[in-house]
Scaffold this motif. Sequence first.
Motif, PDB file in Angstrom:
ATOM      1  N   ASP A  27     -14.551   0.416  20.530  1.00  0.00           N
ATOM      2  CA  ASP A  27     -13.822   1.451  21.260  1.00  0.00           C
ATOM      3  C   ASP A  27     -13.420   2.524  20.267  1.00  0.00           C
ATOM      4  O   ASP A  27     -12.680   2.262  19.324  1.00  0.00           O
ATOM      5  N   LEU A  28     -13.994   3.713  20.462  1.00  0.00           N
ATOM      6  CA  LEU A  28     -13.734   4.771  19.489  1.00  0.00           C
ATOM      7  C   LEU A  28     -12.778   5.814  20.048  1.00  0.00           C
ATOM      8  O   LEU A  28     -12.678   6.928  19.556  1.00  0.00           O
ATOM      9  N   GLY A  29     -12.104   5.490  21.117  1.00  0.00           N
ATOM     10  CA  GLY A  29     -11.171   6.446  21.705  1.00  0.00           C
ATOM     11  C   GLY A  29     -11.741   6.984  22.997  1.00  0.00           C
ATOM     12  O   GLY A  29     -11.785   6.289  24.015  1.00  0.00           O
ATOM     13  N   GLY A  30     -12.273   8.214  22.912  1.00  0.00           N
ATOM     14  CA  GLY A  30     -12.838   8.828  24.112  1.00  0.00           C
ATOM     15  C   GLY A  30     -14.136   8.178  24.540  1.00  0.00           C
ATOM     16  O   GLY A  30     -14.592   8.305  25.671  1.00  0.00           O
ATOM     17  N   ILE A  31     -14.781   7.479  23.596  1.00  0.00           N
ATOM     18  CA  ILE A  31     -16.070   6.839  23.882  1.00  0.00           C
ATOM     19  C   ILE A  31     -15.986   5.372  23.447  1.00  0.00           C
ATOM     20  O   ILE A  31     -15.316   5.056  22.461  1.00  0.00           O
ATOM     21  N   ALA A  32     -16.633   4.535  24.208  1.00  0.00           N
ATOM     22  CA  ALA A  32     -16.631   3.107  23.837  1.00  0.00           C
ATOM     23  C   ALA A  32     -18.019   2.527  24.108  1.00  0.00           C
ATOM     24  O   ALA A  32     -18.775   3.062  24.939  1.00  0.00           O
ATOM     25  N   PHE A  33     -18.349   1.474  23.385  1.00  0.00           N
ATOM     26  CA  PHE A  33     -19.669   0.851  23.541  1.00  0.00           C
ATOM     27  C   PHE A  33     -19.535  -0.640  23.760  1.00  0.00           C
ATOM     28  O   PHE A  33     -18.736  -1.299  23.101  1.00  0.00           O
ATOM     29  N   LEU A  34     -20.354  -1.093  24.692  1.00  0.00           N
ATOM     30  CA  LEU A  34     -20.490  -2.539  24.888  1.00  0.00           C
ATOM     31  C   LEU A  34     -21.901  -2.879  24.435  1.00  0.00           C
ATOM     32  O   LEU A  34     -22.866  -2.229  24.855  1.00  0.00           O
ATOM     33  N   ILE A  43     -28.733  -4.360  23.435  1.00  0.00           N
ATOM     34  CA  ILE A  43     -28.774  -2.958  23.866  1.00  0.00           C
ATOM     35  C   ILE A  43     -27.345  -2.429  23.962  1.00  0.00           C
ATOM     36  O   ILE A  43     -26.420  -3.178  24.312  1.00  0.00           O
ATOM     37  N   GLN A  44     -27.203  -1.164  23.637  1.00  0.00           N
ATOM     38  CA  GLN A  44     -25.881  -0.534  23.696  1.00  0.00           C
ATOM     39  C   GLN A  44     -25.647   0.048  25.096  1.00  0.00           C
ATOM     40  O   GLN A  44     -26.554   0.644  25.674  1.00  0.00           O
ATOM     41  N   VAL A  45     -24.439  -0.137  25.601  1.00  0.00           N
ATOM     42  CA  VAL A  45     -24.041   0.473  26.873  1.00  0.00           C
ATOM     43  C   VAL A  45     -22.919   1.454  26.536  1.00  0.00           C
ATOM     44  O   VAL A  45     -21.958   1.078  25.854  1.00  0.00           O
ATOM     45  N   LYS A  46     -23.063   2.683  26.988  1.00  0.00           N
ATOM     46  CA  LYS A  46     -22.091   3.725  26.593  1.00  0.00           C
ATOM     47  C   LYS A  46     -21.096   4.016  27.708  1.00  0.00           C
ATOM     48  O   LYS A  46     -21.484   4.207  28.858  1.00  0.00           O
ATOM     49  N   PHE A  47     -19.824   4.066  27.353  1.00  0.00           N
ATOM     50  CA  PHE A  47     -18.768   4.425  28.315  1.00  0.00           C
ATOM     51  C   PHE A  47     -18.081   5.689  27.825  1.00  0.00           C
ATOM     52  O   PHE A  47     -17.398   5.662  26.797  1.00  0.00           O
ATOM     53  N   GLU A  77     -32.574   7.961  25.732  1.00  0.00           N
ATOM     54  CA  GLU A  77     -32.832   7.952  24.300  1.00  0.00           C
ATOM     55  C   GLU A  77     -31.558   8.354  23.564  1.00  0.00           C
ATOM     56  O   GLU A  77     -30.851   9.256  24.032  1.00  0.00           O
ATOM     57  N   GLU A  78     -31.249   7.691  22.470  1.00  0.00           N
ATOM     58  CA  GLU A  78     -30.047   8.054  21.706  1.00  0.00           C
ATOM     59  C   GLU A  78     -30.252   7.594  20.265  1.00  0.00           C
ATOM     60  O   GLU A  78     -30.226   6.403  19.966  1.00  0.00           O
ATOM     61  N   GLU A  79     -30.464   8.573  19.426  1.00  0.00           N
ATOM     62  CA  GLU A  79     -30.754   8.291  18.013  1.00  0.00           C
ATOM     63  C   GLU A  79     -29.715   7.420  17.337  1.00  0.00           C
ATOM     64  O   GLU A  79     -30.024   6.584  16.499  1.00  0.00           O
ATOM     65  N   ARG A  80     -28.452   7.629  17.706  1.00  0.00           N
ATOM     66  CA  ARG A  80     -27.382   6.916  17.008  1.00  0.00           C
ATOM     67  C   ARG A  80     -27.191   5.485  17.507  1.00  0.00           C
ATOM     68  O   ARG A  80     -26.467   4.709  16.916  1.00  0.00           O
ATOM     69  N   ALA A  81     -27.857   5.177  18.622  1.00  0.00           N
ATOM     70  CA  ALA A  81     -27.741   3.802  19.134  1.00  0.00           C
ATOM     71  C   ALA A  81     -28.563   2.873  18.237  1.00  0.00           C
ATOM     72  O   ALA A  81     -29.601   3.280  17.718  1.00  0.00           O
ATOM     73  N   PRO A  82     -28.112   1.632  18.029  1.00  0.00           N
ATOM     74  CA  PRO A  82     -28.807   0.737  17.088  1.00  0.00           C
ATOM     75  C   PRO A  82     -30.296   0.568  17.399  1.00  0.00           C
ATOM     76  O   PRO A  82     -31.103   0.387  16.495  1.00  0.00           O
ATOM     77  N   VAL A  85     -32.034   3.492  21.965  1.00  0.00           N
ATOM     78  CA  VAL A  85     -31.794   3.768  23.384  1.00  0.00           C
ATOM     79  C   VAL A  85     -30.440   3.176  23.765  1.00  0.00           C
ATOM     80  O   VAL A  85     -29.930   2.286  23.087  1.00  0.00           O
ATOM     81  N   GLU A  86     -29.898   3.697  24.873  1.00  0.00           N
ATOM     82  CA  GLU A  86     -28.665   3.112  25.388  1.00  0.00           C
ATOM     83  C   GLU A  86     -28.671   3.198  26.902  1.00  0.00           C
ATOM     84  O   GLU A  86     -29.450   3.941  27.494  1.00  0.00           O
ATOM     85  N   ILE A  87     -27.798   2.415  27.513  1.00  0.00           N
ATOM     86  CA  ILE A  87     -27.679   2.467  28.971  1.00  0.00           C
ATOM     87  C   ILE A  87     -26.417   3.245  29.324  1.00  0.00           C
ATOM     88  O   ILE A  87     -25.341   2.997  28.761  1.00  0.00           O
TER      89      ILE A  87
HETATM   90  P1  ATP Z   1     -15.283  12.088  22.842  1.00  0.00           P
HETATM   91  O1  ATP Z   1     -16.554  11.426  23.143  1.00  0.00           O
HETATM   92  O2  ATP Z   1     -14.457  12.207  24.077  1.00  0.00           O
HETATM   93  O3  ATP Z   1     -15.392  13.369  22.100  1.00  0.00           O
HETATM   94  P2  ATP Z   1     -14.725  10.503  20.431  1.00  0.00           P
HETATM   95  O4  ATP Z   1     -14.297  11.445  19.346  1.00  0.00           O
HETATM   96  O5  ATP Z   1     -14.147   9.146  20.356  1.00  0.00           O
HETATM   97  O6  ATP Z   1     -14.425  11.126  21.887  1.00  0.00           O
HETATM   98  P3  ATP Z   1     -17.443  11.038  19.578  1.00  0.00           P
HETATM   99  O7  ATP Z   1     -16.873  11.995  18.580  1.00  0.00           O
HETATM  100  O8  ATP Z   1     -18.468  11.556  20.511  1.00  0.00           O
HETATM  101  O9  ATP Z   1     -16.290  10.341  20.394  1.00  0.00           O
HETATM  102  O10 ATP Z   1     -18.086   9.867  18.779  1.00  0.00           O
HETATM  103  C1  ATP Z   1     -17.353   8.992  17.990  1.00  0.00           C
HETATM  104  C2  ATP Z   1     -18.299   8.273  17.092  1.00  0.00           C
HETATM  105  O11 ATP Z   1     -19.260   7.610  17.880  1.00  0.00           O
HETATM  106  C3  ATP Z   1     -19.032   9.211  16.184  1.00  0.00           C
HETATM  107  O12 ATP Z   1     -19.108   8.601  14.896  1.00  0.00           O
HETATM  108  C4  ATP Z   1     -20.408   9.319  16.803  1.00  0.00           C
HETATM  109  O13 ATP Z   1     -21.408   9.472  15.807  1.00  0.00           O
HETATM  110  C5  ATP Z   1     -20.567   7.984  17.492  1.00  0.00           C
HETATM  111  N1  ATP Z   1     -21.366   8.141  18.693  1.00  0.00           N
HETATM  112  C6  ATP Z   1     -21.237   9.005  19.697  1.00  0.00           C
HETATM  113  N2  ATP Z   1     -22.134   8.824  20.656  1.00  0.00           N
HETATM  114  C7  ATP Z   1     -22.852   7.782  20.241  1.00  0.00           C
HETATM  115  C8  ATP Z   1     -23.937   7.070  20.802  1.00  0.00           C
HETATM  116  N3  ATP Z   1     -24.453   7.362  21.999  1.00  0.00           N
HETATM  117  N4  ATP Z   1     -24.428   6.017  20.107  1.00  0.00           N
HETATM  118  C9  ATP Z   1     -23.916   5.659  18.927  1.00  0.00           C
HETATM  119  N5  ATP Z   1     -22.905   6.284  18.343  1.00  0.00           N
HETATM  120  C10 ATP Z   1     -22.374   7.343  18.989  1.00  0.00           C
END
Ligand code: ATP
Length: 433
Positions: A27-34, A43-47, A77-82, A85-87
Amino acid sequence: MNDRTTTASAEPGDDVTVAGWAHEIRDLGGIAFLIVRDRTGKIQVKFEKDAMDDELVETGTEVARESVVSVSGAVEEEERAPTGVEIVPDSVEVIAPADPELPLDPSGKVDAELPTRLDNRTLDLRREEAKAIFEIRAEVLRSAREAFRELGSTEITTPKIVATGTEGGTELFPITYFGQEAFMNQSPQLFKQLMVGSGLERVFEIGPIFRAEEHNTPRHLNEATSIDFESAFIDHEEAMDACERVVQAAYEGVAGNCADQLDTLGYDDFEVPDEAFPRLTYEEAIERINATGELDTQLVWGDDLPTEGEKALGDDVGGHYFVTDWPSEIKPFYIKDYDDDAELSTGFDLMAPDMELVSGGQREHRYDQLVEGFEAQGLDPEAFDYYTKMFRYGMPPHAGWAIGGERLVMTMLDLPNIREAVLFPRDRQRLSP
Ligand code: ATP
Ligand code: AMO
């Protein structure tokens, strides 16, 4: 669940449903991954919290690790996903929640002791390394079966509840059988021999053997898997050729079909052993062990090879090698002696390299000599009548061997403990699971 795809087959542009285990949540705050894990990978699931339904985000990001989940959504497709790809999910369902406290960590970040792992094999085999060993074990058995088929042998299955032992009287598990004395079988030895006199001629069996070994060591089990071969009209030399073929086929199968598993286990230099294993006589073996100076006392003719001796010789020779021409007195009654020397047997062992992997030999097929052999070992030929009598109705010369299945996997992968190669090992302390 019928429309389910595996994590490995999810392609960008697809709408998929994947089911598996909640491996990790970030959980990175605004974005989280399962991260969802199944047998094919992860596989990564993006929230994206602001852009998605709150309930969906909550279900996907607050689920306890190792719960069983089903996720449906679009693959992008998502380069940063392990995995690249992500769902992006439309729905997440928790099919079977897991307790938040786990007895071991399937992500492998926290090490667990072997007993804890064995007590929780289901969770242990969610770890890639443990799972890889059993995928390799399955490939070993598959390629051995294929090699046996190429050798023209027929797979048999023989009884595991028996009336007599074969490998020495002290290592039998007694059981009650409708008021009669009975035992768990130590080896399919006598049954496979009976089959070479049948119309089948050449047979193999992969099945359990039971041995009431008193000692608790890293290389003994009380229930093991024996890979047995027996053939009419071959001698011990040809039996060794067949043994080399099957052992090598197992290595070839693993090298060819288990690249990912070997990689997971960190083997970048997995080697298939060379075609012909050296064949040392017992006499040469004891001389070479004595010459290493590793033993306190010198071995003499008639001694069994002690564990330290096997280790010293294994270091000296390296790789697989046979020890042949053993003293008759330390080989079982069914092993044939040389025609020109009754003190010398056709029995052999294959070492890998510092542990016995296989035993075998040419068999005594002549009725009178067989019965004499029983008497010489203090066994009552009457008790073995079901076996010996078939030697009066046309029993061909024959030879065979047995590979310890777990020892094959253990030595192939250099595992520190044979229990690593068994799902649910049986030893002095362990009767369940
Ligand atoms: P918001 O998404 O609302 O801006 P946030 O700051 O928590 O909130 P991001 O800045 O988009 O989110 O990303 C946080 C971290 O997650 C960054 O290090 C970014 O590289 C990584 N990230 C973002 N999207 C993905 C993704 N689809 N797959 C893997 N890593 C990601
Ligand atoms: P033997 O008793 O040497 O020979 O067994 C054959 C092979 O089986 C394996 N093995 C074991 N592995 C783990 N734990 C044990 N307690 C255990 N006992 C045996 C070893 C061993 O080399 N009837 C003969 C074979 C034959 O002549 O065909 C026999 O049973 O790897």
